[in-house]
Design an enzyme around this catalytic site. Structure first.
Site, PDB file in Angstrom:
ATOM      1  N   GLU A  13      28.778   5.309   7.145  1.00 11.86           N
ATOM      2  CA  GLU A  13      27.512   5.311   6.415  1.00 11.86           C
ATOM      3  C   GLU A  13      27.394   6.490   5.452  1.00 11.86           C
ATOM      4  O   GLU A  13      26.482   6.533   4.614  1.00 11.86           O
ATOM      5  CB  GLU A  13      26.342   5.342   7.396  1.00 11.86           C
ATOM      6  CG  GLU A  13      26.208   6.619   8.218  1.00 11.86           C
ATOM      7  CD  GLU A  13      27.157   6.704   9.403  1.00 11.86           C
ATOM      8  OE1 GLU A  13      27.011   7.651  10.203  1.00 11.86           O
ATOM      9  OE2 GLU A  13      28.049   5.843   9.547  1.00 11.86           O
ATOM     10  N   CYS A  69      31.762   7.943  16.016  1.00  7.48           N
ATOM     11  CA  CYS A  69      31.925   9.390  16.106  1.00  7.48           C
ATOM     12  C   CYS A  69      31.861   9.879  17.557  1.00  7.48           C
ATOM     13  O   CYS A  69      32.796   9.658  18.315  1.00  7.48           O
ATOM     14  CB  CYS A  69      30.917  10.107  15.216  1.00  7.48           C
ATOM     15  SG  CYS A  69      31.353  11.833  14.867  1.00  7.48           S
ATOM     16  N   HIS A  90      32.284   8.593   9.663  1.00  5.25           N
ATOM     17  CA  HIS A  90      30.930   8.087   9.416  1.00  5.25           C
ATOM     18  C   HIS A  90      30.985   7.120   8.238  1.00  5.25           C
ATOM     19  O   HIS A  90      30.976   7.536   7.077  1.00  5.25           O
ATOM     20  CB  HIS A  90      29.976   9.240   9.124  1.00  5.25           C
ATOM     21  CG  HIS A  90      29.597  10.032  10.331  1.00  5.25           C
ATOM     22  ND1 HIS A  90      28.424   9.827  11.010  1.00  5.25           N
ATOM     23  CD2 HIS A  90      30.255  11.012  10.987  1.00  5.25           C
ATOM     24  CE1 HIS A  90      28.359  10.662  12.032  1.00  5.25           C
ATOM     25  NE2 HIS A  90      29.469  11.393  12.048  1.00  5.25           N
TER      26      HIS A  90
END
Length: 634
Positions: free
Chosen positions: A612, A528, A610
């Site tokens: 995750e 990011c 992202h």
């Protein structure tokens, strides 16, 4: 002593508590002690353990190093000497019932002032990459006729009775009466519970105000298909999973979604569960406070709140916490969030309410939401006239009163369909990370994750451990060059802000870390914000997006494979459409806009999204591919 006698004998310090699903009201009495930090809450140990009820003000978030205005609101503890369970009907009958008139009621900020703040937060904070969502509050204030301790105690008991009679669906209904601090509320949300080594969090988001004609499948379905409401819930789940990953060895698993039905409002919710052996005070510290009333990422949300709210928060968005000795020699924790609460001090009544601001927010709509929430609290305590017809409709909608829109199979299917968009990694049960397992693809390797003030890094680290890596997280200001140089993999993490801002010490440090790692030729993964920094070092342009991608799920090309990934970015690296390389780097970008989704080159890889996030359905497979490239290229 009868229940009525006990209620009539209540003096200056006590807690009345009705928990969801219970037919009793708990009465807690004891000595009042104010402490400085959560670690100072006097739980005792061994045979000296004791039960403690605490009111935790918002300013305690400074224990995490976050910003907050300091109003001196005490971290108040009631050291429980007596804990009784009284029949709820007898308690209600013993409580005063005459309405408490309010005078000079109104918001501390006008609708126009609040709408201006909303516009500014959307443009200047979300629009500049400072975060995905922020909660900005305003207070409804009024006065009661008499400011004596006895009158205030009577008001608290009256309001508690009204909540018992008219509010449904609350996790806790409570009245806390102590010198100088009186709070009465019906909290819908269990912020964090720790019991028997299991930690539970309950993110609730999205607000459906029951329409005048009663709920229908159509009106409820419209709410459940709203992009704003859906994204708002996913964002707070992501934020609370960050906390769960910090306190739970197994990272946390989500179940749901469910509908949380209150008397006048319906919310959507998930349940998060994981295992932890931490002291409950440490669990509480690491989970201060709920993103549903602060925002995300949490650290920068506190900064934004400090920048835009005109006065300290007191107990709003803090928690009430009950620490109870357990059979294992420690304490269980039950801590609901302090919202839907009225405060009374020196005759002044305060009802703080807030709206969650996201990229889709309409200022007029957010103003209306604060009016609705304040009216809900005031109506529930009987401070304003109740709509008896609406109450009859609400009773008809209540679970157990016959088929309701919430129980309609079409509504249940809409709810269940949400999980089809989410990462199975966070939905399926998780065992401890298999760091030593021979089958883990990167077993035996080490990684340092540098946190640039977004605790998505805790979720990322949990995933890395499941891939076999031995992981440590270091905050950007404490990142040690020697430790990083020794690690097999550096993961330069995400964070808020403008990657072009060379005046920011945090951005400057992340730039230096990325540059040092590239020069060393050692494996690097950039995520990011750090992906944008890496792209800039490769000579790619950086630009703000026309519309921020905060909490947005997209299917994007990642080096020959399409991947469903969650995005939380306001800025992007950009190339000319059709570009596939930039010097030593291979580029994976949008074929129309040129927005860069991923980069890879000698011993490095990066991703804008992202992996995750719960929104990254293909997160784990994409993460493994990118790490494998970085490690193989070293």
């Amino acid at each position: 002593m009868t229940t009525a006698d006990r209620i009539h004998a209540l003096d200056s310090s006590f807690v009345l508590l009705a928990r969801e699903g219970s037919d009793s009201v708990e009465l807690l009495t004891g000595e009042i002690v104010d402490v400085t930090n959560l670690a100072d809450i006097p739980l005792g140990s061994g045979d000296e353990r004791r039960e403690v009820f605490s009111l935790v003000p918002y300013r305690q978030v400074r224990e995490r190093g976050f910003e907050a205005q300091d109003d001196g609101a005490p971290l108040r503890c009631l050291l429980v000497d007596e804990h009784l369970h009284l029949p709820a009907d007898e308690v209600r009958a013993a409580l005063p019932a005459d309405p408490i008139p309010l005078r000079d009621g109104g918001f501390d900020l006008s609708d126009e002032e609040y709408a201006t703040i909303v516009e500014r937060v959307i443009a200047d904070e979300i629009g500049r990459g400072e975060g995905a969502n922020f909660v900005i509050r305003r207070d409804y204030t009024a006065t009661i006729d008499t400011a004596s301790p006895q009158a205030e105690r009577t008001a608290a008991l009256t309001w508690f009775r009204a909540l018992l009679e008219h509010e449904r669906g609350a996790y806790w209904t409570f009245a806390v009466v102590t010198p100088g601090v009186i709070a009465v509320g019906a909290s819908p949300e269990a912020h964090v519970v720790a019991q028997g080594g299991v930690v539970t969090m309950n993110p609730i988001s999205g607000t459906f105000r029951h329409p005048a004609g009663g709920s229908t499948t159509a009106t409820l379905g419209e709410f459940l298909t709203s992009a704003k409401e859906t994204e708002e819930l996913f964002m707070v789940v992501d934020e609370e999973l960050k906390m769960m990953s910090a306190v739970c060895s197994d990272g946390g698993r989500i179940t749901g979604p469910h509908l949380k039905q209150m008397s006048r409002l319906t919310h959507t919710e998930y349940m998060l569960r994981g295992s932890s052996r931490l002291d409950p005070r440490d669990i509480l510290r690491e989970t201060m406070f709920a993103p549903t009333v602060t925002g995300s990422p949490m650290q920068n949300a506190c900064t934004v709140i400090r920048r835009h709210e005109r006065k300290p928060r007191g107990y709003y968005s803090g928690v009430a916490a009950l620490f109870t000795p357990n059979d294992a020699g420690g304490h269980d924790l039950d801590a609901p969030i302090l919202i839907r609460t009225v405060y009374l001090k020196d005759g002044v009544v305060s009802v703080p309410v807030g709206a969650t601001l996201v990229r889709h927010s309409d200022p007029a709509g957010e103003v209306g939401e604060t009016h609705g929430k304040a009216a809900g609290v005031l109506g529930a305590i009987g401070a304003v006239a109740r709509d008896t017809a609406a109450e009859a409709r609400e009773d008809a909608d209540a679970p157990g009163s016959g088929p309701t829109p919430a129980e309609d199979p079409a509504i249940q299917a809409l709810l269940a369909s949400r999980n089809g968009r989410l990462a199975e990694f966070w939905i399926n049960p998780q065992d401890a990370a298999p760091t030593a397992a021979a089958t883990a693809p990167f077993a035996g390797r080490t990684a340092i994750v540098v946190d640039a003030e977004d605790r998505f890094t805790t979720m990322l680290a949990h995933q890395l451990r499941h891939l076999g890596l031995d992981v440590r997280i270091q905050p950007w200001a404490e990142a040690d060059d020697a430790d990083i140089d020794a690690a097999d993999l550096l993961v330069a993490g995400p964070g808020p802000g403008d990657p072009r801002d060379r005046t920011s010490p945090r951005i400057a440090r992340m730039r230096a870390l990325v540059a040092r790692r590239r020069e060393s030729g050692r494996p690097l993964l950039a995520v990011c914000l750090s992906h944008q920094i890496l792209a800039d070092s490769l000579g790619l342009d950086l630009a703000p997006l026309a519309s921020p991608h905060q909490g947005l799920q997209k299917s994007v090309p990642v080096f020959g494979e399409d991947a469903s990934i969650g995005f939380y970015n306001t800025f992007t690296a950009r190339v000319a459409p059709g570009t596939t390389d930039a010097g030593v780097a291979e580029v994976s970008a949008d074929p129309i806009s040129g927005d860069v989704y991923a980069l890879r080159g000698p011993a490095f890889a990066s991703v804008q999204g992202h992996l995750e996030s719960i929104l990254s359905r293909d997160g784990m497979t994409t993460l493994q591919r990118l790490i494998g490239h970085a490690l193989d290229g070293a």
